[in-house]
Enzyme design. Structure first.
Site: not given
Length: 313
Positions: A33, A81
């Site tokens: 991340d 995503n």
């Protein structure tokens, strides 16, 4: 000057940490991340952050080899995503395609015997990414020294839902008895599985959550979790070694806890058996005339125990 001092400090600290850790985990899973935030902090575009993160991924592969870790799973593209803007998705798809093919052809991948595998609902990905997955898996299928799992179009909740629905269909069709549903039946209906359960999850970027990542293989295995603030492109070997140290400290704590529980169980069982023995001895003393000798009491206990066993049988 400050840069040289920082490098010297990191190098020294790496050696200290390396001496502090032992064998380490077998399987590490990483939520990479912070790529976009890293890019924004430097005034760059998002794709620059993704490419910088890819460089970190290559370094982590080397660190795993140095530490003898046998399996690494990277959360490269989640089902969430797909909700990102089309431009961001295409940038990620381009990077995934390039890196899969690059890894598949890299000398060190073949020298280290790395088997590349994709985990997730790969059919949802564009054909060019699916082709790259097939190419990477085909090129490395014969290796078993190290496993690199790339989680693509992966969502833990979707994975479990799919497995439950498959089990329900098989039960409804009469191919599986409801009473026979167990761990093996669920696992066989998950996405392609990691070779080993996850021992340690690492998340970079400052968030302290595991984000729907490998719930069956990590949470089900009570994996240790390590959260750190550096964005993924900034993740260093010192950070990685700290995560291993955290895992080992947790394992040591679990060993102590299990030992305490086992000792408490033994004490509890011993107390129960002692109470039962006293009860039986009391009944026998009432049954035996006069004052029973130790030999008589022992013999009587054996007879009473035999009678109890016969009754139980």
């Amino acid at each position: 000057m400050r840069s040289r001092l920082a490098t010297l400090f990191d190098s020294t600290y790496e050696r200290v940490l390396r001496r502090e850790i032992g064998e380490g985990p077998d399987h590490v899973a990483i939520i990479q991340d912070g790529n976009r935030r890293y890019a924004r902090s430097r005034g760059d575009d998002a794709h620059d952050g993704y490419h910088a993160g890819a460089d970190t991924t290559e370094r982590v592969l080397d660190w795993c080899a140095d530490l003898g870790i046998e399996e690494l799973t990277l959360y490269a593209f989640s089902t969430e995503n797909f909700d990102r803007p089309a431009e961001q998705r295409e940038t990620l798809f381009d990077l995934l395609e390039d890196k899969l093919r690059e890894f598949a052809d890299a000398d060190r991948v073949h020298e280290q015997g790395v088997c590349i595998r994709a985990l997730g609902d790969v059919e949802r990905l564009p054909s060019r990414v699916r082709d790259a997955v097939e190419y990477a898996e085909g090129r490395t299928a014969g290796y078993d020294e190290f496993t690199l799992n790339i989680a693509l179009a992966y969502g833990g909740r979707n994975e479990l839902l799919g497995a439950v629905r498959a089990v329900a269909r098989d039960v409804a069709d009469g191919d599986l008895a409801a009473d026979d549903v167990g761990v093996a039946e669920v696992e066989s209906r998950l996405y392609r599985r990691p070779v080993r359960d996850v021992d340690l999850i690492i998340r970079t970027g400052g968030d302290e959550r595991t984000s729907n990542f490998l719930p069956w293989h990590a949470n089900g295995n009570e994996a240790a979790a390590y959260f750190c603030s550096p964005y993924w492109p900034e993740f260093s070997k010192v950070d990685f070694l700290r995560s291993i140290r955290t895992y080992e400290a947790r394992e040591e704590s679990w060993r102590r806890t299990r030992a305490k529980r086992a000792a408490a169980l033994v004490r509890s069982l011993a107390a129960v058996e002692l109470d039962e023995a006293r009860t039986v001895a009391g009944r026998l003393r009432e049954r035996l005339p006069g004052e029973a000798t130790d030999e008589e009491l022992t013999e009587a206990l054996e007879v009473d125990g035999a009678g109890t066993r016969e009754t139980a049988d």
